[in-house]
Design an enzyme around this catalytic site. Structure first.
Site, short mmCIF file in Angstrom:
data_model
loop_
_atom_site.label_atom_id
_atom_site.label_comp_id
_atom_site.label_asym_id
_atom_site.label_seq_id
_atom_site.Cartn_x
_atom_site.Cartn_y
_atom_site.Cartn_z
N ASP A 34 -79.66 -42.01 25.30
CA ASP A 34 -78.41 -42.24 26.01
C ASP A 34 -77.26 -42.20 25.02
O ASP A 34 -77.32 -42.82 23.95
CB ASP A 34 -78.48 -43.60 26.71
CG ASP A 34 -77.23 -43.93 27.48
OD1 ASP A 34 -76.93 -43.23 28.46
OD2 ASP A 34 -76.54 -44.89 27.09
N GLU A 80 -78.53 -36.96 25.08
CA GLU A 80 -77.35 -36.89 25.94
C GLU A 80 -76.20 -36.67 24.96
O GLU A 80 -75.76 -37.63 24.30
CB GLU A 80 -77.15 -38.16 26.74
CG GLU A 80 -75.97 -38.07 27.69
CD GLU A 80 -75.70 -39.36 28.44
OE1 GLU A 80 -75.29 -39.28 29.61
OE2 GLU A 80 -75.89 -40.45 27.86
#
Length: 750
Positions: free
Chosen positions: A389, A425
């Site tokens: 993330d 990401e």
């Protein structure tokens, strides 16, 4: 509340500039320590609590905690009734406080109290009144609540702009979870990892709880748990669909934010980590005194046995402790300056994540925390890869994103981590944080350029088809450098964050009222089209168009070069009722609706998805390991990739720039680079994909010889029934009518 005299004293001390506010006693101090068994020196490694046999043959647990700037560390042990006993860890080795305590067995709960200066102006926030979770705890027992006692500062101080500087001496132990000593002697000898090559992978993003919470085939007591995901009924769906990996939304132990608890909501997605070694206890059916560890492992084994890899979505960029006004749960109290990036005004946190804080990955001990966690999940918990993330926040050196950063360098040389699947990401919310296409080899990336182009094409919002050409063929403009391959691109149309696929074609704007934030949360850039009506409708024409658009989107995704990622439930029309930010919807909005499997409106979509994945697995031309060259490779003039206009002619430079809603893509199965595992050339069928996003039908001339003499229709998204291929053939050189908003996939017949 503190007295007026106390407030005045603190304010006066602040005004002189010669000191810092003294600790404010706000209620009862922690109970005096109760002696425990003698603490032996123990070892500084491994960090955390490790059950073992001591030098005299007595079983016990070695405790080791990095707290480099601290003045002292107390180990706190809790009995079954919650009684606390404490022992000082007196051994200090390279910033690690450690000790071995005999007779502390698996299942025992523990925490730490760390002593040091309280000086928020310099970033020092030690407060021994706060019980801290071990950053290396491998199991966590108890729920996170956020009463005032859990905050290191006086949360309700009347002058809120300086509240974080006033220490709160109330004991937090009754209100916070505890770490659990875990015994782990599992060598995974009976496990067989699928080791699916990247090019052959199909990823399925799911939420451990949401996937099984409403599944009728999973026993009620197992729904929403690791055991539920391991149940044959859940795995049967994954196997039938044909996916090769599940990407689990965060399963590290996480906490709920205060603003959600005050609104009667919970953090559902889990992007609020507080324990990087512990499987989230709320997803365990078997217990939280270490049983969650074994249950997670059994889930991994069951998925592996079905040929499915396990990828974890991990959140190492920030923690649940938020900013200076956040709670003190773990790292903030262990060594705030050592773990977090601080601003020049050290009271404040550098926030590249939008969540209040950012881990200081440049610090060696922070880097060690992250890499130790990653290796643990691979070697001791059996997982096959990670999706990071806001990975750009991890790649920052001192300030800027740096692809030579310590984090990326350590991953690249680590003998364990460089062998697993690594997905970035590739952005964060800080300056210069958007890094799509910039991560080095070994890494794949979520490709939001793919998402945006496909959404825009099917809502007829692209000015031409240039962008679609790049995205369909592997995004070579982003990834054809440094030895990267087409599978560096994780292609997706939807993800957990945003509309579901069905909502993408049903809503023109977000509807997040249930989140309690005035519909201000969630993106406004949805690139969606509601097909003529907002939300659910009885208009059968609109409903049929939406189903066709879903077939178009899924077909495009699964025919594109790169690694496709589906979101759980999209294959059968799951809806979140227009909510594009369901992070706090731990209810039917966020859970998969399994009644859709047998719904006649949505069953064909599931059948089409399964057929397309099976087609992808059978045909290497659809999952290439190298980028297309576009050059002639054979005497008859065929290329590995060719693009056609509706006139049946190859596209020219002018065609790429002309307004258009139709694109023909020819994939040659005779020109696939590389060899198979036996050393033989890779040969496959050739295909022609026709994508037409226009509002009206279009006449399309199928390329004749040498491209093809005949074509067989494999997929026609204009059809409602999708359980089998249409029994339709066409001669090369003939003109066919492609209905409005349709994908045709045709196989070349030789």
């Amino acid at each position: 509340m503190s007295s007026a005299a106390e407030q005045e004293a603190v304010a006066a001390e602040r005004a002189t500039g010669e000191g810092r506010p003294a600790a404010v006693v706000n209620g009862a101090r922690p109970a005096p320590p109760v002696p425990t068994a003698p603490v032996r020196p123990g070892r500084p490694t491994p960090l955390g609590a490790r059950f073992r046999t001591g030098p005299d043959g007595v079983a016990g647990t070695n405790f080791a905690l990095w707290a480099g700037g601290a003045e002292g560390v107390e180990l706190c042990l809790f009995d079954e009734r919650g009684g606390e006993s404490r022992a000082r860890l007196t051994e200090l080795t390279h910033g690690i406080w450690h000790g071995f305590v005999p007779d502390v067995l698996p299942g025992r709960r523990y925490g730490y109290r760390v002593h040091g200066r309280w000086d928020p102006w310099t970033g020092a926030r030690w407060n021994p009144a706060k019980l801290l979770l071990d950053p290396y705890a491998r199991a966590v027992d108890g729920d996170f609540r956020l009463p005032p006692e859990v905050y290191g500062h006086v949360r309700d101080w009347p002058e809120q702009h300086v509240a974080d500087t006033v220490r709160d001496d109330r004991d937090s132990a009754p209100y916070v979870p505890k770490g659990v000593v875990v015994h782990d002697d599992d060598d995974w000898a009976d496990d067989r990892r699928p080791k699916t090559p990247w090019a052959d992978s199909v990823i399925y993003e799911l939420h451990v709880k949401g996937f099984t919470q409403r599944h009728p085939g999973v026993p009620e007591e197992l729904r929403g748990t690791y055991a539920g995901l391991a149940h044959p009924a859940a795995i049967e769906h994954l196997v039938g669909l044909g996916v090769t990996a599940v990407e689990l939304l965060p399963v590290h132990q996480f906490a709920h934010e205060d603003h959600l608890l005050r609104r009667g909501l919970r953090n559902y997605w889990g992007y609020n980590s507080v324990g990087y070694f512990a499987p989230h206890a709320g997803y365990a059916a078997s217990g939280t005194r270490g049983q969650q560890v074994g249950e997670f492992k059994r889930m991994v084994r069951a998925l592996h046995a079905a040929g499915i890899e396990v990828i974890l979505d991990v959140v190492y960029n920030h923690t649940a402790e938020a900013g200076e006004l956040g709670p003190t749960l773990s790292l903030k109290g262990v060594d705030n300056r050592g773990y977090y990036r601080l601003q020049p005004d050290a009271r404040r946190y550098a926030d590249y994540t939008g969540c209040g804080n950012t881990l200081h990955v440049v610090q060696p001990h922070v880097l060690r925390l992250i890499t130790d966690s990653l290796r643990y999940w691979v070697t001791e918990m059996g997982v096959d890869g990670f999706r990071f993330d806001l990975a750009a926040a991890l790649a920052r050196s001192m300030h800027d994103v740096d692809m030579l950063s310590p984090f990326l360098a350590v991953i690249a040389q680590d003998p364990v981590l460089r062998r697993v699947k690594l997905i970035a990401e590739p952005w964060d919310v800080g300056s210069g944080g958007y890094q799509v296409g910039a991560f080095p080899p070994l890494w794949t990336e979520w490709n939001d350029r793919y998402r945006d182009a496909v959404r825009d094409f099917w809502r007829h919002a692209l000015p031409d088809v240039r962008e679609m050409g790049y995205r369909l063929s592997g995004s070579s403009d982003l990834y054809a450098w440094g030895g990267r391959r087409p599978y560096a691109s994780v292609n997706f149309v939807t993800a957990h964050d945003g509309f579901t696929l069905r909502d993408l074609v049903s809503y023109g704007r977000k509807h997040n009222e249930a989140n309690g934030e005035g519909n201000r949360d969630g993106t406004d850039d949805n690139r969606s089209w509601n097909c003529g009506a907002e939300g659910e409708t009885a208009d059968e024409g609109v409903r049929a168009l939406r189903r066709r658009q879903l077939r178009n989107l899924l077909t495009t995704l699964l025919l594109s070069t790169g690694v496709p990622m589906l979101v759980a439930g999209d294959e059968m029309g799951r809806t979140q009722r227009g909510n594009n930010n369901a992070y706090c919807q731990d209810n039917e909005i966020g859970w998969v609706d399994w009644t859709l499997v047998d719904d006649p409106d949505w069953r064909p979509l599931l059948e089409l998805t399964s057929r397309l994945i099976a087609l992808r697995h059978r045909h290497p031309v659809l999952r290439r390991r190298s980028f297309f060259s576009g050059r002639t490779h054979s005497a008859d003039g065929l290329r590995d990739l060719a693009w056609f206009t509706p006139r049946g002619t190859e596209m020219t430079e002018d065609d790429w720039y002309a307004p258009a809603a139709t694109l023909g893509m020819y994939l040659s199965g005779r020109d696939i680079p590389g060899r198979d595992e036996h050393g033989a050339p890779i040969l496959d069928d050739s295909f022609l994909a026709v994508l037409h996003a226009g509002h009206d039908p279009v006449e399309f001339e199928l390329p004749g010889p040498p491209w093809a003499g005949r074509y067989e229709v494999v997929v026609d998204t204009a059809r409602e029934e999708q359980d089998r291929a249409p029994a339709v053939e066409h001669r090369g050189g003939t003109r066919i009518t492609v209905p409005d908003r349709t994908v045709l996939l045709l196989r070349v017949r030789t």
